[in-house]
Each structure stands twice: as structure tokens, then as C-alpha cells.
Design a protein around this motif. Structure first.
Motif, PDB file in Angstrom:
ATOM      1  N   ASN A 187       6.770  83.652 -28.327  1.00  0.00           N
ATOM      2  CA  ASN A 187       6.489  83.480 -26.902  1.00  0.00           C
ATOM      3  C   ASN A 187       7.769  83.813 -26.137  1.00  0.00           C
ATOM      4  OD1 ASN A 187       8.139  81.106 -26.757  1.00  0.00           O
ATOM      5  ND2 ASN A 187       6.456  79.961 -27.683  1.00  0.00           N
ATOM      6  N   ALA A 188       7.706  83.722 -24.825  1.00  0.00           N
ATOM      7  CA  ALA A 188       8.833  84.163 -24.002  1.00  0.00           C
ATOM      8  C   ALA A 188      10.095  83.349 -24.260  1.00  0.00           C
ATOM      9  CB  ALA A 188       8.452  84.082 -22.526  1.00  0.00           C
ATOM     10  N   SER A 189       9.969  82.076 -24.686  1.00  0.00           N
ATOM     11  CA  SER A 189      11.151  81.229 -24.905  1.00  0.00           C
ATOM     12  C   SER A 189      11.881  81.542 -26.201  1.00  0.00           C
ATOM     13  CB  SER A 189      10.741  79.753 -24.909  1.00  0.00           C
ATOM     14  OG  SER A 189       9.867  79.476 -26.002  1.00  0.00           O
ATOM     15  N   HIS A 190      11.263  82.324 -27.094  1.00  0.00           N
ATOM     16  CA  HIS A 190      11.887  82.634 -28.384  1.00  0.00           C
ATOM     17  C   HIS A 190      12.894  83.763 -28.300  1.00  0.00           C
ATOM     18  CE1 HIS A 190       8.171  80.781 -30.548  1.00  0.00           C
ATOM     19  NE2 HIS A 190       9.079  79.865 -30.240  1.00  0.00           N
ATOM     20  N   PHE A 191      12.852  84.531 -27.237  1.00  0.00           N
ATOM     21  CA  PHE A 191      13.782  85.660 -27.140  1.00  0.00           C
ATOM     22  C   PHE A 191      15.197  85.149 -26.912  1.00  0.00           C
ATOM     23  CE2 PHE A 191       9.830  87.782 -25.408  1.00  0.00           C
ATOM     24  CZ  PHE A 191       9.519  88.370 -26.622  1.00  0.00           C
ATOM     25  N   GLY A 192      16.158  85.874 -27.493  1.00  0.00           N
ATOM     26  CA  GLY A 192      17.567  85.485 -27.372  1.00  0.00           C
ATOM     27  C   GLY A 192      18.252  85.469 -28.728  1.00  0.00           C
ATOM     28  N   LEU A 193      19.326  84.693 -28.816  1.00  0.00           N
ATOM     29  CA  LEU A 193      20.187  84.674 -29.989  1.00  0.00           C
ATOM     30  C   LEU A 193      19.826  83.512 -30.906  1.00  0.00           C
ATOM     31  CD1 LEU A 193      22.522  86.561 -30.796  1.00  0.00           C
ATOM     32  CD2 LEU A 193      24.108  84.809 -29.989  1.00  0.00           C
ATOM     33  N   TRP A 194      19.614  83.825 -32.218  1.00  0.00           N
ATOM     34  CA  TRP A 194      19.378  82.820 -33.256  1.00  0.00           C
ATOM     35  C   TRP A 194      20.547  82.834 -34.234  1.00  0.00           C
ATOM     36  CZ3 TRP A 194      15.113  79.532 -33.662  1.00  0.00           C
ATOM     37  CH2 TRP A 194      14.121  79.725 -32.693  1.00  0.00           C
ATOM     38  N   ARG A 195      20.906  81.635 -34.725  1.00  0.00           N
ATOM     39  CA  ARG A 195      22.102  81.508 -35.565  1.00  0.00           C
ATOM     40  C   ARG A 195      21.766  80.799 -36.871  1.00  0.00           C
ATOM     41  NH1 ARG A 195      26.963  79.552 -32.319  1.00  0.00           N
ATOM     42  NH2 ARG A 195      26.827  81.770 -31.741  1.00  0.00           N
ATOM     43  N   CYS A 196      22.253  81.410 -37.974  1.00  0.00           N
ATOM     44  CA  CYS A 196      22.150  80.790 -39.303  1.00  0.00           C
ATOM     45  C   CYS A 196      23.524  80.230 -39.670  1.00  0.00           C
ATOM     46  CB  CYS A 196      21.699  81.811 -40.350  1.00  0.00           C
ATOM     47  SG  CYS A 196      21.713  81.150 -42.044  1.00  0.00           S
ATOM     48  N   SER A 197      23.591  78.929 -39.981  1.00  0.00           N
ATOM     49  CA  SER A 197      24.859  78.259 -40.292  1.00  0.00           C
ATOM     50  C   SER A 197      24.811  77.669 -41.695  1.00  0.00           C
ATOM     51  CB  SER A 197      25.157  77.151 -39.277  1.00  0.00           C
ATOM     52  OG  SER A 197      25.179  77.663 -37.955  1.00  0.00           O
ATOM     53  N   ILE A 198      25.978  77.721 -42.384  1.00  0.00           N
ATOM     54  CA  ILE A 198      26.142  77.098 -43.697  1.00  0.00           C
ATOM     55  C   ILE A 198      27.054  75.899 -43.511  1.00  0.00           C
ATOM     56  CG2 ILE A 198      26.754  77.453 -46.107  1.00  0.00           C
ATOM     57  CD1 ILE A 198      24.558  79.316 -45.075  1.00  0.00           C
ATOM     58  N   LEU A 199      26.533  74.700 -43.828  1.00  0.00           N
ATOM     59  CA  LEU A 199      27.280  73.457 -43.630  1.00  0.00           C
ATOM     60  C   LEU A 199      27.467  72.737 -44.959  1.00  0.00           C
ATOM     61  CD1 LEU A 199      24.939  73.724 -41.147  1.00  0.00           C
ATOM     62  CD2 LEU A 199      26.341  71.862 -40.251  1.00  0.00           C
ATOM     63  N   VAL A 200      28.667  72.194 -45.153  1.00  0.00           N
ATOM     64  CA  VAL A 200      28.978  71.341 -46.305  1.00  0.00           C
ATOM     65  C   VAL A 200      29.663  70.097 -45.766  1.00  0.00           C
ATOM     66  CG1 VAL A 200      30.273  71.090 -48.451  1.00  0.00           C
ATOM     67  CG2 VAL A 200      29.172  73.268 -47.905  1.00  0.00           C
ATOM     68  N   ASP A 201      29.064  68.940 -46.052  1.00  0.00           N
ATOM     69  CA  ASP A 201      29.579  67.654 -45.568  1.00  0.00           C
ATOM     70  C   ASP A 201      29.715  67.647 -44.048  1.00  0.00           C
ATOM     71  OD1 ASP A 201      29.755  66.736 -48.177  1.00  0.00           O
ATOM     72  OD2 ASP A 201      31.806  67.467 -48.423  1.00  0.00           O
ATOM     73  N   GLY A 202      28.756  68.265 -43.390  1.00  0.00           N
ATOM     74  CA  GLY A 202      28.730  68.277 -41.935  1.00  0.00           C
ATOM     75  C   GLY A 202      29.641  69.286 -41.287  1.00  0.00           C
ATOM     76  N   GLN A 203      30.411  70.042 -42.067  1.00  0.00           N
ATOM     77  CA  GLN A 203      31.335  71.029 -41.514  1.00  0.00           C
ATOM     78  C   GLN A 203      30.757  72.428 -41.676  1.00  0.00           C
ATOM     79  OE1 GLN A 203      35.165  71.025 -43.376  1.00  0.00           O
ATOM     80  NE2 GLN A 203      36.011  72.606 -42.038  1.00  0.00           N
ATOM     81  N   VAL A 204      30.774  73.205 -40.573  1.00  0.00           N
ATOM     82  CA  VAL A 204      30.258  74.562 -40.599  1.00  0.00           C
ATOM     83  C   VAL A 204      31.287  75.473 -41.264  1.00  0.00           C
ATOM     84  CG1 VAL A 204      29.453  76.505 -39.231  1.00  0.00           C
ATOM     85  CG2 VAL A 204      28.910  74.172 -38.510  1.00  0.00           C
ATOM     86  N   LEU A 205      30.890  76.079 -42.385  1.00  0.00           N
ATOM     87  CA  LEU A 205      31.780  76.975 -43.110  1.00  0.00           C
ATOM     88  C   LEU A 205      31.597  78.425 -42.708  1.00  0.00           C
ATOM     89  CD1 LEU A 205      31.568  75.400 -46.685  1.00  0.00           C
ATOM     90  CD2 LEU A 205      33.189  74.908 -44.843  1.00  0.00           C
ATOM     91  N   LEU A 206      30.377  78.796 -42.317  1.00  0.00           N
ATOM     92  CA  LEU A 206      30.111  80.177 -41.912  1.00  0.00           C
ATOM     93  C   LEU A 206      28.839  80.204 -41.080  1.00  0.00           C
ATOM     94  CD1 LEU A 206      31.002  83.205 -42.325  1.00  0.00           C
ATOM     95  CD2 LEU A 206      29.256  83.306 -44.096  1.00  0.00           C
ATOM     96  N   SER A 207      28.774  81.119 -40.114  1.00  0.00           N
ATOM     97  CA  SER A 207      27.570  81.288 -39.304  1.00  0.00           C
ATOM     98  C   SER A 207      27.389  82.764 -38.982  1.00  0.00           C
ATOM     99  CB  SER A 207      27.661  80.461 -38.016  1.00  0.00           C
ATOM    100  OG  SER A 207      28.756  80.878 -37.223  1.00  0.00           O
ATOM    101  N   MET A 208      26.106  83.192 -38.890  1.00  0.00           N
ATOM    102  CA  MET A 208      25.752  84.561 -38.536  1.00  0.00           C
ATOM    103  C   MET A 208      24.645  84.531 -37.496  1.00  0.00           C
ATOM    104  SD  MET A 208      25.860  86.833 -42.031  1.00  0.00           S
ATOM    105  CE  MET A 208      25.654  88.326 -41.044  1.00  0.00           C
ATOM    106  N   ASP A 209      24.638  85.536 -36.590  1.00  0.00           N
ATOM    107  CA  ASP A 209      23.683  85.579 -35.485  1.00  0.00           C
ATOM    108  C   ASP A 209      22.686  86.722 -35.655  1.00  0.00           C
ATOM    109  OD1 ASP A 209      25.027  83.466 -34.370  1.00  0.00           O
ATOM    110  OD2 ASP A 209      26.272  84.718 -33.062  1.00  0.00           O
ATOM    111  N   GLN A 210      21.474  86.481 -35.154  1.00  0.00           N
ATOM    112  CA  GLN A 210      20.407  87.492 -35.134  1.00  0.00           C
ATOM    113  C   GLN A 210      19.725  87.423 -33.764  1.00  0.00           C
ATOM    114  OE1 GLN A 210      19.382  89.890 -37.526  1.00  0.00           O
ATOM    115  NE2 GLN A 210      18.235  90.595 -35.728  1.00  0.00           N
TER     116      GLN A 210
END
Length: 553
Positions: free
Chosen positions: A443-466
Motif C-alpha cells: 500500500n502507499a505507506s510501504h514505500f520508502g527505505l527498509w533496513r535489515c539489522s544484525i543484532l547481538v546482545d542488543g547491539q547492532v553489528l551491521l545493517s543494510m538498506d533496501q
């Protein structure tokens, strides 16, 4: 009352309280006797012990013997050298010989057994033939006025251990037992991580049973180990630092502390879990740094080979990626260290990877072979990539799949999809997963930037955007066409209005004259415009008016 005692070595009785006058002691070195005076309290005690009723001679003899033996027990430590000095190999110690202040002393001698070491004649110090060229033994003339004739022994050696005696005139000799200690470490520094270390306290002379040994770790914690040998298994970073051995003897004035500093050689490990993360097409460094203090005198530990390997699993070395050239000396890398070069402590085996692909993921091993053992460090390279299906522009109500793929399954790791600057209602996450797919009905609200994050013990180690982009709606298209057309019409109307206003202003101007195209002069007036000999071809566009034209008379 004067009393002369002949000493009976090895005899000891209980404690009796007598008041002796040390100022009146007199040692007869030839006869082995001591003469002194007993105080008034002592004489009174002895008189009370003698019965006026005529006690037997046996009782009086027993009391006299008991008195003599108690005095002997009190003086036994002084006469027979019960003073003990504890020294560490290589240190500086003092063997005590303390006399009365301002006492005139002549012919004072220091012996080790029967060998003469030092002789003080009242003016200067002479050395015995056995230490004639040994500068380690001496007396401090600055302290002699205070009655301190202690012998200085510098740079203590194992061979210095033994019994020493300070004699002067006909006074009581001072006898000192000197114990020398050495803390032996096997193997010696630097140590490899995971090696076993043995610390052994060696005592000279050997076989003394009155010593008490206490060991303490680098945190100054008592280990409750009283043996002369301490074993440290499987060395780690926590074992680095000063290990202390405390030595106590009941007849020593102070305890002795011997310290051994543990220095280790190993890889510098980051605070992470041994994993390195990278995006597809990114760059990454496989960090392999060896902490190794280069010293040419180090012969116990030498580097034989070093390299970086890559494999798909943690158990095998795999393919050799980088090999380090080692010098013949084995203490530095070839071409990077000479005899006079700076002594670098960190050697870098790191490997850099550019344009990283999913196939580069796996286990990397840093391996260094020493003459004693091998050490290695395992590093896992984790690659992350994201994708969207279908690709391209999306339409409303179509279905789309966002996929985040991790090259390895990581314990306690969380993979999470989130909409950047959007609602968290469509977020999704998974634990200990290599693949996480998020399916959306667009739907119209889904357009934009989506991010995949890898977390270990609550800390973000890496993230990539689509990014998700959609095709425009038909109603939106006609709306924009109308907007453009209306804007164009308004623009044309504005231009026409400006032109008309400009023409009206020119028509209402003051009188002016100009030369016609064929040389005819024409005069115009605001109210009465007359032109002689006028034609449309002879009048310019700017002079054209709606009024009639008359010829001149």
C-alpha cells in the motif's frame, strides 16, 4: 654479685625472670665463658630460694643450675648466631653487627666460616685474600659512629649463602645465617598463551625447614599454596602481571618478597566474539596482529613461520592466503627488522579484502609457528546481503518479498527488518536464522527505505538498506496533467496581459516626430494628428494610429 657461666650447648629449660645488666657482660673467647653481674632483684630471688632452715645442697645446686641454664637460654640466640637474613639473588643486603653507640672498636673482623672477609683496624677496612678483588663486600663508615658495623653485600649471589660471624676484641661474636633465594620460571619469558608455567623457589643453603612460603597472583590474592613450586596451567591474558612469592622465617627481622613478571606473546584479540561482518561489494580487514616484543637476546622463543588461511569450517586450516617471510634469527619479519632497527612490539599479519562477495564468507586462521609451540586465532567472516522480489516499481495491492540473508548461523544473533521513518507494525525479526523474509501486501505507506539489522546482545553489528518504489496511480496522472495545463494557461494569460498594457501606454504618449522611410517628415499630435503625403508604407508600425490622416495645405 659476680657469676661465671660455662655454656652447655643444646640445653633448654623453662622461662625464669631475671634482670641482667648487659653493660657488665664480658666474653672470654679463649675459655668460652661469660661473666656478668646479677641485679639486686636477682640476688634477692636467689637468697629467698636458699632456705634458712638448711635445705639440702642438692636443692641449692638445682636452683643454681636452673638459673644458669635460663641465662644461657636468653643469650643463646646472640652467642650462636640465630639472626637470620633473607636475600634475593641480585639484590643488596646488610648482615647486622650492631654495637653500642660511640664505642671505640678496633680489630673488628667479618668471617664466613673460617675465611676472613673484612677487617676494620679502627681507621680503614682491609679485605681478606679470598675477596681481595670483589667490590661487593664492604662496611659503611658513615654508620660506624652509631655502632653499626653491618657488612654490605651487593649483587647477591647464590654462593654468598652461609654463616657469617662478626668478632671484635673480647666481646660476644655476632653470627648471622644468610639465606639466598632464587625464583626459577620454566619456560622463561615471553610465554605463549595456553602454555603451562612452573614457578619454583630455590633456597640456598637447601633443606631448611623453618621457612614459610606464600604465593599471590597479579591481583594480590592469596593462593593458599605453601609449596615451593607453583604451577599455572593454560596461560591466558588474565595471568599477565606480577606473581609474588612471600618468604617468612621466624628469626628474620622482615619477610622477603620475590616477584616474577609474566609476559605473554599472542594475538591481539578484539572485544568482539571473533566475528567480522561485511556487506556484499564492501571492504573488510581480517585483523591478525601478533604482540611480540622483538629482542635479539631472546633465544628461548623464535618464530619459524606465519600465515593466514581460509576454510569453510572452523576445524581445518584450508587454503593459504598469505605467508609471512621470517628472518633467520626468527625474531622479526624479513626485511622489516635489522640489528639496529626499532624493536616493534606488534607484528601485523592482517589481510585486506575488497569487493567482498558471498563466497568470501567463512573461517580465517592466523597461524604462527614458534620453536616451542604453535598459536593460532580463528576469525569468522560473516557476509550479509538483502534483496527484493519482484524488482522494479511496485503497484498498489501487489505482493513483495524483502529477504535478508546471513552467510552463517550466529548464536544469540537477531535478524530484524524495520521500516525506516515508518510504522513498526510491519517489522519482523528472527533469532539464530540465516534467512529472514518479510512479505508485504503493498500500500502507499510501504514505500520508502527498509533496513535489515544484525543484532547481538542488543547491539547492532551491521545493517543494510533496501528501497521500495511504486508506479504512479491513474488518477494521480490526470491530476498532474491538469496541474501542468492550468499552469501553462495562466502563464500565457499573464504574457498577453503584459503586452496589451505596454501597447496602451505607447498610444497615449506625448508628441514626437520621426523621419519616414522615404525621407518624409511626419508630425503627430495627441489630439489632432495630420500627416501630409501619408501612406501605410511610409509610416512605421510604432506610429500607426486609429485616427484619419490629412494632407498638409
Amino acid at each position: 654479685m659476680a657469676l661465671t657461666l660455662v655454656f652447655l650447648p643444646g640445653t633448654h629449660l623453662g622461662t625464669l625472670d631475671f634482670h641482667l645488666s648487659p653493660l657488665n657482660r664480658l666474653w672470654d673467647s679463649e675459655r668460652g665463658q661469660i661473666s656478668f653481674q646479677i641485679s639486686r632483684e636477682g640476688r634477692n630471688w636467689m637468697e629467698k630460694m636458699q632456705s634458712p632452715r638448711g635445705q639440702s645442697t642438692v636443692l641449692r645446686s638445682a636452683v643454681g643450675c636452673l638459673l644458669g641454664l635460663q641465662i644461657f637460654a636468653a643469650l643463646f640466640p646472640v652467642v650462636f648466631g640465630e639472626k637470620v637474613v633473607l636475600g634475593k639473588e641480585g639484590s643488596k643486603i646488610y648482615l647486622p653487627c650492631l654495637l653500642e653507640k660511640n664505642m671505640k672498636v678496633e680489630n673488628l673482623k667479618w668471617f664466613k666460616k673460617e675465611t676472613l672477609f673484612l677487617n676494620w683496624d679502627g681507621k680503614q677496612v682491609f679485605k681478606g685474600s679470598s675477596i681481595n678483588n670483589d667490590l661487593r663486600f664492604d662496611l659503611d663508615k658513615r654508620t660506624m659512629d652509631n655502632g653499626n658495623f653491618s657488612m654490605i653485600v651487593d649483587s647477591l649471589k647464590i654462593s654468598d649463602a652461609g654463616d657469617y660471624k662478626c668478632t671484635f676484641q673480647n666481646k660476644i661474636p655476632f653470627v648471622v645465617h644468610l639465606f639466598v633465594f632464587q625464583l626459577h620460571a620454566s619456560p622463561g619469558n615471553p610465554l605463549l598463551l595456553s602454555e603451562n608455567l612452573n614457578l619454583t623457589l630455590q633456597t640456598y643453603p637447601q633443606g631448611h625447614l623453618d621457612l614459610k612460603v606464600t604465593w599471590k597472583d597479579p591481583n594480590n590474592q592469596d593462593l593458599n599454596i605453601t609449596n615451593k613450586t607453583l604451577q599455572i596451567n593454560n596461560l591466558s591474558e588474565a595471568h599477565k602481571g606480577d606473581w609474588r612469592c612471600w618468604i617468612h622465617h621466624p628469626k628474620s627481622a622482615q619477610d622477603l618478597e620475590i616477584t616474577h613478571k609474566v609476559r605473554t606473546t599472542g594475538f591481539i584479540v578484539d572485544s568482539g566474539s571473533g566475528n567480522i561482518f561485511s556487506k556484499v561489494n564492501g571492504s573488510v580487514v581480517i585483523a591478525c596482529k601478533l604482540l611480540f616484543e622483538i629482542k635479539s637476546q631472546i633465544e628461548s622463543l623464535q618464530v619459524r613461520a606465519a600465515g593466514v588461511y581460509k576454510s569453510d569450517n572452523q576445524e581445518t586450516l584450508g587454503q593459504l592466503m598469505k605467508e609471512v617471510n621470517i628472518s633467520e634469527r626468527g625474531s622479526c619479519w624479513k626485511g622489516k627488522c635489522g640489528d639496529n632497527s626499532p624493536q616493534h612490539r606488534v607484528k601485523d599479519l592482517s589481510e585486506s579484502l575488497t569487493n567482498v562477495q558471498f563466497s568470501d564468507a567463512g573461517w580465517y586462521t592466523c597461524l604462527v609457528k614458534f620453536n616451542r609451540s604453535d598459536i593460532q586465532m580463528k576469525i569468522q567472516l560473516v557476509i550479509v546481503r538483502v534483496s527484493v522480489m519482484p524488482q522494479g516499481l511496485l503497484t498498489i495491492n501487489s505482493e513483495v518479498n524483502l529477504t535478508c540473508e546471513v552467510s552463517a548461523r550466529l548464536p544469540n544473533a537477531v535478524v530484524r527488518w524495520t521500516h525506516v521513518n515508518g510504522s513498526s507494525a510491519n517489522s519482523k525479526e528472527g533469532t539464530n536464522r540465516r534467512l529472514l523474509t518479510l512479505t508485504l501486501r503493498v500500500n502507499a505507506s510501504h514505500f520508502g527505505l527498509w533496513r535489515c539489522s544484525i543484532l547481538v546482545d542488543g547491539q547492532v553489528l551491521l545493517s543494510m538498506d533496501q528501497k521500495l518504489e511504486g508506479t504512479p496511480d491513474r488518477m494521480d496522472l490526470w491530476f498532474w496533467v491538469a496541474v501542468v495545463a492550468g499552469s501553462f494557461a495562466i502563464l500565457l494569460l499573464t504574457i498577453c496581459t503584459v503586452i496589451c498594457i505596454a501597447r496602451e501606454r505607447r498610444r497615449g504618449g506625448d508628441v514626437f516626430s520621426f523621419r519616414a522611410l522615404k525621407g518624409t517628415d511626419v508630425t503627430y499630435g495627441a489630439q489632432d494628428l495630420c500627416v501630409s503625403s501619408c501612406t501605410l508604407q511610409e509610416v512605421s508600425r510604432r506610429s500607426r494610429v486609429n485616427r484619419g490622416c490629412r494632407g498638409s495645405p
